[in-house]
Design a protein around this motif. Structure first.
Motif, short mmCIF file in Angstrom:
data_model
loop_
_atom_site.label_atom_id
_atom_site.label_comp_id
_atom_site.label_asym_id
_atom_site.label_seq_id
_atom_site.Cartn_x
_atom_site.Cartn_y
_atom_site.Cartn_z
N PRO A 1 16.06 2.12 -19.90
CA PRO A 1 16.70 2.07 -21.34
C PRO A 1 15.44 2.89 -22.25
O PRO A 1 14.34 2.82 -21.95
N SER A 2 16.16 3.52 -23.25
CA SER A 2 15.28 3.89 -24.33
C SER A 2 14.64 2.50 -24.83
O SER A 2 14.91 1.49 -25.12
N GLY A 3 12.90 2.70 -24.90
CA GLY A 3 12.19 1.56 -25.46
C GLY A 3 11.60 0.75 -23.92
O GLY A 3 10.93 0.03 -24.36
N SER A 4 12.19 1.19 -22.91
CA SER A 4 11.67 0.37 -21.81
C SER A 4 10.19 0.75 -21.40
O SER A 4 9.55 -0.07 -20.69
N GLY A 5 9.89 1.92 -21.92
CA GLY A 5 8.35 2.27 -21.41
C GLY A 5 7.99 3.41 -20.63
O GLY A 5 6.91 3.73 -20.26
N LYS A 6 9.17 4.35 -20.60
CA LYS A 6 8.84 5.31 -19.88
C LYS A 6 7.73 6.42 -20.17
O LYS A 6 6.93 6.93 -19.44
N ASP A 7 8.08 6.70 -21.57
CA ASP A 7 6.83 7.40 -22.15
C ASP A 7 5.33 6.79 -21.85
O ASP A 7 4.37 7.61 -21.53
N SER A 8 5.55 5.75 -22.15
CA SER A 8 4.19 4.74 -22.17
C SER A 8 3.69 4.65 -20.72
O SER A 8 2.32 4.95 -20.58
N ARG B 1 10.92 -4.30 -28.88
CA ARG B 1 10.01 -2.95 -28.91
C ARG B 1 10.57 -1.72 -29.45
O ARG B 1 9.90 -0.96 -30.35
N ARG C 1 8.96 0.08 -32.63
CA ARG C 1 8.59 1.59 -32.37
C ARG C 1 8.89 2.37 -33.88
O ARG C 1 8.34 3.28 -34.06
N ASN D 1 9.36 -3.91 -16.57
CA ASN D 1 7.77 -3.83 -17.44
C ASN D 1 7.93 -4.46 -18.69
O ASN D 1 7.66 -4.10 -19.88
N GLY E 1 6.04 -7.05 -18.79
CA GLY E 1 4.79 -7.60 -18.77
C GLY E 1 3.72 -6.47 -19.26
O GLY E 1 4.10 -5.51 -19.78
N ALA E 2 2.34 -6.78 -18.65
CA ALA E 2 1.53 -5.68 -19.10
C ALA E 2 1.67 -4.21 -18.52
O ALA E 2 2.24 -4.20 -17.41
N LEU E 3 1.58 -3.24 -19.36
CA LEU E 3 1.82 -1.95 -18.90
C LEU E 3 1.08 -1.67 -17.67
O LEU E 3 1.51 -0.69 -16.66
#
Ligand code: ADP
Ligand code: PRP
Length: 189
Positions: A11-18, A128, A132, A167, A169-171
């Motif tokens: 999902p958008s916001g799940s943390g792919k870019d991070s 998130r 953002r 994701n 929890g902690a990145l």
């Protein structure tokens, strides 16, 4: 061993870019390249360092065969530059920030790709996206509805080649699990 496409979805916001940013150096050490996407999103938009183009520029690039993969979602167009095929041919694994909606087509083109699905609790996801601050509340609602539909569909396929990474929890934990899976798959290949 042949180089692989690693197709990261979620999902958008799940943390792919991070996740890509946090793992970038360690992926590079493994010879894995991360491609910069072309998106019809303004260059000033917060987040991913993508190449921002106009809708007309995107259409021109697409017509000229500039993309190995491309899709349209959330009112935007996304392109994966064709150079990934050169990188794969040269023996580099390539990680792309993909789309669940385009998964079927991507698999047709890259049958041996590793699919990594990033998941996150829906309530955490909503927090998130709000934090953002990139999208309006209406756009966030639309993304959450899309996320729910797609996750159900992707997970219902019960695909044994799909790597699911939570994701919530902690990145850094997610980074470690991604790298461990990539290393494990390399060892098995
Ligand atoms: N594990 C995590 N814990 C806390 N916040 C996170 C985590 N992963 C990502 N975030 C935050 O969530 C937001 C969305 O992440 P982002 O990487 O932009 O997602 P995506 O690329 O999937 O749309 C960002 O503000 C980011 O800092
Ligand atoms: O079919 P889906 O899996 O829903 O994906 C559609 C698009 O949405 C996401 O991008 P988005 O513009 O939301 O930004 P992001 O890449 O930062 O998530 C994702 O990276 C895809 O490009």
């Amino acid at each position: 061993m042949a180089a692989r496409l690693i197709y990261l979805i979620g999902p958008s916001g799940s943390g792919k870019d991070s996740l890509l940013d946090a793992a970038r150096g360690r992926l590079a050490e493994r010879g894995c390249r991360i491609v910069r996407r072309v998106i019809t999103r303004s260059a000033e938009a917060v987040g991913e360092a993508a190449l921002g183009v106009s809708a007309q520029q995107f259409a021109d690039m697409e017509a000229q065969g500039a993309f190995a993969l491309s899709w349209h979602a959330n009112g935007l167009s996304y392109g994966i530059p064709r150079e990934i095929d050169d990188w794969l041919a040269a023996g580099n694994d390539v990680l792309v920030n993909g789309s669940r909606g385009h998964l079927h087509y991507a698999r047709e083109r890259y049958p041996h790709m590793l699919v990594v699905l990033l998941t996150v609790d829906q309530a955490v996801l909503c927090e998130r996206l709000l934090a953002r601050g990139r999208e309006s509340v209406a756009e966030i609602d639309a993304r959450l509805a899309r996320n729910d539909r797609f996750n159900k569909r992707v997970l219902a396929d019960n695909d044994s080649t799909l790597l699911v990474l939570d994701n919530s929890g902690a990145l850094e934990n997610t980074v470690q699990r991604l790298l461990a899976s990539i290393d494990e798959q390399s060892a098995c290949a």
